[in-house]
Design a protein around this motif. Sequence first.
Motif, PDB file in Angstrom:
ATOM      1  N   HIS A   1       0.785  -1.122   0.111  1.00  0.00           N
ATOM      2  CA  HIS A   1      -0.182   0.124  -0.031  1.00  0.00           C
ATOM      3  C   HIS A   1       0.896   1.189  -0.108  1.00  0.00           C
ATOM      4  CE1 HIS A   1       0.773   0.542   4.261  1.00  0.00           C
ATOM      5  NE2 HIS A   1       0.740  -0.769   4.530  1.00  0.00           N
ATOM      6  N   PRO A   2       0.332   2.558  -0.137  1.00  0.00           N
ATOM      7  CA  PRO A   2       1.061   3.667  -0.228  1.00  0.00           C
ATOM      8  C   PRO A   2       1.463   4.066   1.048  1.00  0.00           C
ATOM      9  CG  PRO A   2      -0.949   4.190  -1.310  1.00  0.00           C
ATOM     10  CD  PRO A   2      -1.100   2.686  -0.509  1.00  0.00           C
TER      11      PRO A   2
ATOM     12  N   GLN B   1       2.431   6.680  -3.897  1.00  0.00           N
ATOM     13  CA  GLN B   1       1.061   7.018  -4.215  1.00  0.00           C
ATOM     14  C   GLN B   1       0.791   6.956  -5.604  1.00  0.00           C
ATOM     15  OE1 GLN B   1      -1.675   7.454  -1.739  1.00  0.00           O
ATOM     16  NE2 GLN B   1      -2.962   7.278  -3.618  1.00  0.00           N
TER      17      GLN B   1
ATOM     18  N   TYR C   1       0.825   3.379  -7.360  1.00  0.00           N
ATOM     19  CA  TYR C   1      -0.310   2.718  -6.554  1.00  0.00           C
ATOM     20  C   TYR C   1      -1.714   2.913  -7.242  1.00  0.00           C
ATOM     21  CZ  TYR C   1      -3.330   0.396  -2.819  1.00  0.00           C
ATOM     22  OH  TYR C   1      -4.282  -0.353  -2.351  1.00  0.00           O
TER      23      TYR C   1
ATOM     24  N   LEU D   1      -0.612   0.109 -10.106  1.00  0.00           N
ATOM     25  CA  LEU D   1      -0.693  -1.234  -9.226  1.00  0.00           C
ATOM     26  C   LEU D   1      -2.328  -1.611  -9.029  1.00  0.00           C
ATOM     27  CD1 LEU D   1       0.861  -3.443  -7.907  1.00  0.00           C
ATOM     28  CD2 LEU D   1       0.453  -2.040  -5.846  1.00  0.00           C
ATOM     29  N   ARG D   2      -3.046  -0.460  -8.539  1.00  0.00           N
ATOM     30  CA  ARG D   2      -4.244  -0.873  -8.142  1.00  0.00           C
ATOM     31  C   ARG D   2      -5.122  -1.284  -9.415  1.00  0.00           C
ATOM     32  NH1 ARG D   2      -7.220   3.306  -4.573  1.00  0.00           N
ATOM     33  NH2 ARG D   2      -6.721   4.585  -6.342  1.00  0.00           N
TER      34      ARG D   2
END
Length: 236
Positions: free
Chosen positions: A161-162, A196, A199, A203-204
């Motif tokens: 996660h960030p 951030q 992500y 990534l997300r």
Amino acid sequence: MKPLILSLAGLALMVPVVADARPPAPPKTIRKAPSKSKAKAKPAPVVAPEPVLTPSPAAQRVIGWVSGMHDNRGLPWAVVDKVNATLFLFAPDGTQQAAVPVLIGIMPGDEASPGVGTKTLASLGPAEKTTPAGRYLAKFGLPVAGQRVLWVDYTTSVALHPIPKDAGAREKRRERMLSPTPDDNRITFGCINVPQAFYARQLRPTFRRKGGYVYILPDTKPIEEVFPRLRTQLPG
């Protein structure tokens, strides 16, 4: 009848004289702007180029094995090189999508402490704050602090996660992530922190639908012990 002939002198006499005629105004003085070439130009700020993140020999072995043997089973995948604090993201077909610096567990180590997943963060001892090595099927799951995270290994509470807002400024995590060396990138309780923007934008969206595999390289263990299937890698 004789033609009427007018002389130029006669025409001149017919022009009326204006009594209040004024002399022409003198030409206006036009001020020219200074030439750009003569103006002192401010020097452009020097921006340091972002470091190029390349896979280490160990990471190259894992990347070659996953791509060659299709170990990712048609899913997106990522390789985390803990020694160099770097993550490499790949599409299902093996095309590299990104390479970013990461933050990892404070303590070097390739195993998770027994029962670490059931403990609170405040109760973790220094030796328990490790990022375990291995091959994991990562998926988005239950939220943490109101935000869903990509769980690398839910049983040991290792997520990707960030940087958390509450710890970011206090521990200077962003500065650690952007530093030129990986020496100060060990700061988390075991989770993997990523930028951030990476992500949210890469990534997300890539892992959101079906998840994907995350390969975390070891600190000290032999790489074949962590990834036994690596022994079947075809010679290049």
